[in-house]
Design a protein around this motif. Structure first.
Motif, short mmCIF file in Angstrom:
data_model
loop_
_atom_site.label_atom_id
_atom_site.label_comp_id
_atom_site.label_asym_id
_atom_site.label_seq_id
_atom_site.Cartn_x
_atom_site.Cartn_y
_atom_site.Cartn_z
N ASP B 245 0.84 -1.20 0.00
CA ASP B 245 0.00 0.00 0.00
C ASP B 245 0.88 1.24 0.00
N MET B 246 0.31 2.31 -0.50
CA MET B 246 1.07 3.55 -0.51
C MET B 246 0.22 4.68 0.07
N VAL B 247 0.87 5.49 0.88
CA VAL B 247 0.24 6.71 1.36
C VAL B 247 0.77 7.83 0.48
N GLY B 482 4.00 -2.31 3.92
CA GLY B 482 3.88 -3.74 3.64
C GLY B 482 2.47 -4.19 3.91
N ARG B 483 2.24 -5.46 3.67
CA ARG B 483 0.88 -5.95 3.86
C ARG B 483 0.48 -5.98 5.33
N ASP B 484 1.49 -5.96 6.21
CA ASP B 484 1.17 -5.94 7.63
C ASP B 484 0.87 -4.52 8.11
N GLY B 485 0.89 -3.56 7.20
CA GLY B 485 0.58 -2.19 7.58
C GLY B 485 1.80 -1.43 8.08
N LYS B 486 2.92 -2.10 8.18
CA LYS B 486 4.11 -1.40 8.67
C LYS B 486 4.84 -0.75 7.50
N PRO B 487 5.45 0.39 7.76
CA PRO B 487 6.14 1.09 6.68
C PRO B 487 7.30 0.26 6.14
N VAL B 488 7.40 0.23 4.83
CA VAL B 488 8.51 -0.46 4.18
C VAL B 488 9.52 0.58 3.71
N ARG B 657 -6.85 -3.79 6.48
CA ARG B 657 -6.58 -5.22 6.66
C ARG B 657 -7.87 -5.99 6.80
N ALA B 658 -8.78 -5.40 7.56
CA ALA B 658 -10.08 -6.05 7.74
C ALA B 658 -10.79 -6.15 6.39
N ALA B 659 -10.71 -5.08 5.63
CA ALA B 659 -11.38 -5.07 4.33
C ALA B 659 -10.78 -6.13 3.42
#
Lengths: 371, 707
Positions: B245-247, B482-488, B657-659
């Motif tokens: 994901d990207m912000v 990343g997919r875990d929501g942590k910044p890569v 993540r829930a979505a």
């Protein structure tokens, strides 16, 4: 009827071998038809009934002295020919050929029974013609003519496989009854010379699908989706079984219908795919045992008729197994020949069990004195 | 034994028969050996080969497209997501024994046989058992019919996949870009090697530039088929790996305001955060809806996109090169201050024209500005003043200080852009093989002549002036997760350089820009806001070579560059309306809307803020009064501030993540149920309870601090 002395001559290992083969056959039919009629296993159950009836017939064929059959040799032959003609007239068609005679709710294939009648007729002929030092061509003309009648009738159905089988049985019996080396060579040479001519005549009479099968046998990859499909899928099924097989009911080629005719002509491929080389070898050894036991029966038979009957039945078994298995392995052309007691089919099962009963009859009475 | 005649042999001897039995035995031994050898060869020697053949007989491997990374705005609003869609997949080899399958399938899917065959042929060097997507985004009705007539359609499989979905349609579409099938040429490149032939990759904008992050990895599904090509069961299912994901740096509200303000006018708006170079909004008109690309464009759509004279695919914000007009006077003013030449020009009398060389150079105000000094020259945009200043400084000084402000070369934003042009004597010699004529300097001094800039360059110019001279590389992505929501990866501001200029000179320009909006003679009163001090500069770029007053097409381009709040700059905006006439009247109001939206002082935000005031605390717990549904949501979105933002980000990640889980499980369920039920669409805008709870917590915090 059976007396105690005869019972003491029972060879139980043979009975066990036949029962084992029947069990193997039923197991294979169950797997081959597993995904067919929505899981009702109709064909499997029907084959079971045929086996029960066939086993009774086999036991029945043991009860009387086989020598009594010699008298009826030509009669059986006559009945068989009449039945084959009847098939042509009123027979039921199936799979592009007119092979079946309706029999109440059932139907049967006179061509199967005709093989047995032919064996009895030829056994009678060769046991009584008094030729022990090899037949000449002239001496073989009559039996050949007699054989050709049902052969032509069967090929006309068309059932090339059974027709060839009758000729092979004849050859097997002639070889054992004796043929002069000179006659044999003459026959072989003229055969080779006449082959092109005979071929062109023969070829002209073949149906398109028969021609195709032969062409495909010569080069299976020429038509992979059409006629070559059978052989290719069969080789894939057998090869993919590898050493130990994919497991019972787990053959993907069989269960997903990639394998055509898998409960009849190609049932050996089903066995090979699911049981692998080990299982296939065991099945072949079972056949080998019964065949060698039949040869031993011929060897020990007390009279020419018994020996010739045994030789005929052995020839029938050998050619069925070799041609059927060879076909599934891609080393024989695709001709519709069932694998005895393994392929689905009532008449074939009955005929085979009847033949094995006769074989047993000959074996059992090998020490019996004539009165 | 064999040759021994039975003692009971009777009248006929059997010896001759038994003597010949060896022939049968020999035949049996030879033929059985042949069978066993052949079995050994097929099963043991070539077993592996045939096992593979049997596997490819029964297994159809379909790749599953991965969900692309979700794109968020800087506050966690989803602006590009994924939605379940049905793909109809067909293996032609499975239907070769059933002629007419393609026709039947075509009739259901509303495609011709030719359409389907073209799809099949579009993949080169195809493995004959490779299934092909013949229709993407099939409707529920189509899929139901395919499933109902399954037995009649060998080789046809329906698969639920996540398709890229842009919830706001034509929204920042030039910046976000679009996705499309990877081309055979692209597959040759290192970046795309190994992708399935009908894989969708970013082909434009952020989707393209950051494709390797957001692409994800395709999954694989092994479907067992029977000899009729009918699907029997799924043998293996490797879930695709979702892209990262990207912000983005975009601000949803600012972008929305820019889109709305622009309407259908051709042009562009760019907004930049002056202290970081982050792009807050970027829009270009005419635009397009990026949702149509992965579905396969109709010929009409393709013709419009590529052949329309408005060039909808062209991102004017980055690729449009226009003379900056009077907005360039900001750079001129800086050059004048730095070189000190302004002092000589101050006090010049503008009579509306200046005779130079052999012609008269006019001021836009034909009646003249009277006595003019630099501040007034900027505020009232006096051309005469800048003609004289330009003439005194020379083109190379203009070039030098313009370059400090980032004009005339690509900004490095990372998405395809153009250079624009700031001429110099060196340039003239090198490119035109000619010397520079002083008269050319005069045109350049008012942002005409050779000079051209892109909207993003002008936005950054203002940002650079506003932040005290730091030239940032504009950025569009803040963070990759990343997919875990942590910044890569995060993208801290990139400083390209510090303009070697005096702070007070920049402050002088800021004051002048404020004057443009607020002073009586200023040219952009329409940019004045009740809520925030806006500074700006209008520009009206002549459409070269065309006379005036001959219809809309020949009108000037209307520029407005702006910054706000002047005392603490938080946003720099550039607005271009092609053929819009005067910058002050046409473009300035648009800039104001974007600024107010970003600073949350626009009417909508104020209403929401007022609504939030209705929340009081009782017993330390927030109580909602008079707030329902959408107003509540809107109120939440309105909240600003660092702490709030981080909570929002976290909540959004959790929600995402829930979505995702919802989507995959819904898709799975749909597959299991043989598509008997409609797959759930993920709620894209709907704030989840987690976000709501986070918001509550934050609100109590705010209240507490206030007290």
């Amino acid at each position: 009827m059976l007396d105690r002395r005869l019972v003491s001559n029972f060879d139980w290992t043979f009975i066990a071998a036949v029962l084992a083969l029947m069990a193997a056959g039923l197991t294979a039919v169950y797997s081959a038809t597993y995904s067919m009629d929505g899981g009702r296993h109709g064909l499997f159950v029907r084959q079971g009934y045929w086996f029960i009836a066939g086993f009774a017939v086999m036991l029945g064929a043991v009860m009387f002295d086989y020598r009594r059959l010699a008298r009826w040799g030509y009669v059986f032959y006559g009945i068989a020919v009449v039945l084959l003609i009847a098939v042509m007239a009123v027979g039921r068609s199936g799979m592009g050929a007119q092979r079946w005679l309706p029999l109440g709710p059932l139907s049967f294939q006179p061509s199967e029974v005709a093989k047995l009648a032919l064996i009895l007729m030829l056994a009678k002929f060769f046991s009584e013609d008094g030729v022990t030092n090899g037949h000449t061509l002239r001496q073989l003309a009559r039996p050949l003519a007699l054989v050709m009648v049902p052969v032509l009738l069967v090929v006309k159905q068309p059932d090339l496989g059974t027709g060839l089988m009758m000729l092979f049985i004849f050859c097997g019996m002639v070889v054992v009854a004796g043929i002069r080396v000179k006659s044999f060579l003459t026959l072989a040479v003229t055969g080779l010379l006449a082959a092109p001519l005979a071929w062109s005549v023969f070829w002209g009479h073949l149906k398109d699908y028969q021609k195709k099968r032969i062409l495909v046998f010569l080069s299976p990859d020429s038509d992979p989706s059409g006629a070559g499909y059978h052989v290719i899928q069969s080789k894939i099924a057998i090869g993919s079984g590898a050493l130990t097989g994919k497991g019972y009911l787990n053959g993907t080629q069989s269960q997903l219908s990639f394998l055509p005719e898998r409960h009849t002509d190609f049932i050996f491929s089903v066995v090979s795919e699911e049981w692998g080389f080990v299982g296939s070898l065991l099945l072949l050894l079972l056949f080998l045992f019964i065949i060698l036991w039949g040869i031993e029966t011929a060897n020990k038979a007390k009279d020419r008729f018994g020996a010739m009957v045994a030789v005929g039945i052995v020839s029938m078994l050998v050619f069925h197994v070799v041609i059927n298995v060879g076909m599934t392995l891609g080393i024989m052309p695709v001709v519709g020949v069932p694998l005895p007691l393994v392929s689905y089919g009532g008449t074939s099962a009955m005929t085979t069990l009847l033949a094995l009963g006769l074989l047993f009859n000959v074996n059992m009475r090998r020490f019996h004195l004539f009165y | 034994m064999w040759y021994h005649n039975s003692v009971h042999g009777g009248g006929e001897g059997t010896a001759d028969i038994k003597r010949r039995l060896w022939i049968i035995v020999a035949f049996v031994v030879v033929s059985f050996s042949a069978l066993v050898l052949r079995l050994w060869y097929l099963q043991v020697v070539r077993g592996k080969y045939y096992r593979e053949l049997s596997e490819s007989n029964r297994i159809r491997e379909v790749d599953i497209r991965p969900p692309r990374g979700i794109l968020y705005d800087r506050n966690g609003v989803i602006i590009a997501a994924n939605t379940p869609s049905y793909s109809v997949i067909f293996t032609p080899e499975d239907a070769k024994d059933s002629p007419g399958t393609v026709e039947k399938l075509g009739a259901i899917l509303g495609m011709t046989t030719g359409d389907i065959e073209a799809r099949i042929k579009s993949e080169r060097n195809r493995n004959p058992y490779k299934p092909i997507r013949v229709k993407e985004n099939a409707s529920f009705e189509e899929v139901s019919e395919v499933e109902a007539r399954k037995d009649d359609l060998p080789g046809v499989i329906v698969q639920v996949e996540l398709r890229r979905y842009y919830p706001y349609g034509e929204f920042a579409s030039h910046l976000l870009g679009y996705i499309g099938k990877v081309t055979p040429e692209q597959l040759e490149k290192e970046e795309y090697k190994g992708l399935p032939p009908d894989f969708l990759i970013g082909q434009y904008g952020i989707e393209r530039t950051f494709d390797r992050y957001i692409r994800g990895e395709p999954g694989k599904r092994g479907v067992e088929v029977d000899a009729m090509g009918r699907q029997v069961r799924v043998i293996y299912n490797t879930e695709p790996a979702a892209g990262q994901d990207m912000v983005l740096t975009l601000d949803y509200k600012a972008q929305k305001a820019a889109e709305d303000a622009m309407g259908d006018q051709p042009g562009a708006i760019v907004a930049i955060e002056p202290r970081t170079g982050e792009v807050l909004a970027m829009t270009s008109r005419p635009g397009f809806d990026p949702n149509i690309f992965p579905l396969g464009l109709t010929p009409a759509e393709w013709a419009y996109l590529t052949q329309d004279e408005g060039k909808p695919l062209n991102n004017r914000a980055l690729q449009g090169q226009f003379p900056p007009g009077s907005t360039f006077k900001l750079a001129m003013a800086l050059a004048g201050l730095e070189t000190g030449k302004f002092a000589s020009v101050n006090g010049v009398f503008c009579s509306g024209g200046w005779f130079f060389g052999n012609r008269v150079f006019h001021c836009w105000k034909r009646e003249g500005h009277g006595t003019v000094a630099l501040h007034k020259a900027v505020v009232e945009s006096c051309d005469i003043y800048f003609y004289k200043l330009g003439d005194l400084m020379g083109i190379d000084n203009i070039h030098k200080y313009s370059t400090y402000l980032g004009l005339g070369k690509q900004t490095g934003v990372g998405i395809r852009e153009k250079d624009g042009l700031i001429p110099s004597t060196e340039w003239k010699q090198r490119v035109r093989h000619d010397k520079w004529y002083p008269g050319e300097t005069l045109s350049c001094a008012i942002g005409q002549g050779y000079i051209s800039t892109t909207p993003i360059q002008l936005a950054r110019m203002v940002a650079t002036i506003a932040n005290g001279g730091t030239l940032y590389q504009p950025s569009v992505v803040r963070e990759i997760r990343g997919r875990d929501g942590k910044p890569v990866a995060s993208f801290p501001p990139v400083v390209l350089g510090e303009a070697p200029v005096k702070r007070e000179h920049l402050q002088f320009i800021m004051d002048a820009m404020k004057g443009v909006v607020e002073e009586p003679g200023g040219t952009a009163h329409s940019a004045k806001s009740e809520h925030v001090t806006v500074g700006g500069k209008t520009g009206t770029a002549q459409v070269i070579g065309l006379g005036k007053g001959r219809g809309k097409k020949y009108q000037d381009h209307a520029w407005f560059v702006a910054v706000a709040p002047v005392e603490d700059p938080k946003i720099a905006v550039c607005v271009l309306v092609e053929h819009g006439g005067h910058g002050g009247s046409t473009s300035a109001p648009l800039a104001k809307k974007v600024i107010e939206a970003y600073l949350r002082v626009d009417e909508e935000s104020l209403r929401e803020k007022a609504a939030l005031e209705n929340i009081t605390t009782a017993g330390g717990r927030p109580v909602l009064k008079n707030i329902t549904g959408s107003r509540w949501k809107a109120a939440l979105r309105n909240m600003t501030g660092i702490r709030w933002k981080s909570i929002m980000d976290e909540a959004a990640a959790r929600k995402k993540r829930a979505a995702m889980k919802n989507v995959t499980s819904a898709a799975k369920r749909a597959r299991m149920n043989n598509l008997s039920s409609t797959a759930k669409r993920p709620s894209l805008m709907n704030r989840t309870s987690a976000a709501k709870k986070a918001a509550m917590k934050n609100m109590t915090g705010v209240k507490a601090r206030k007290r």
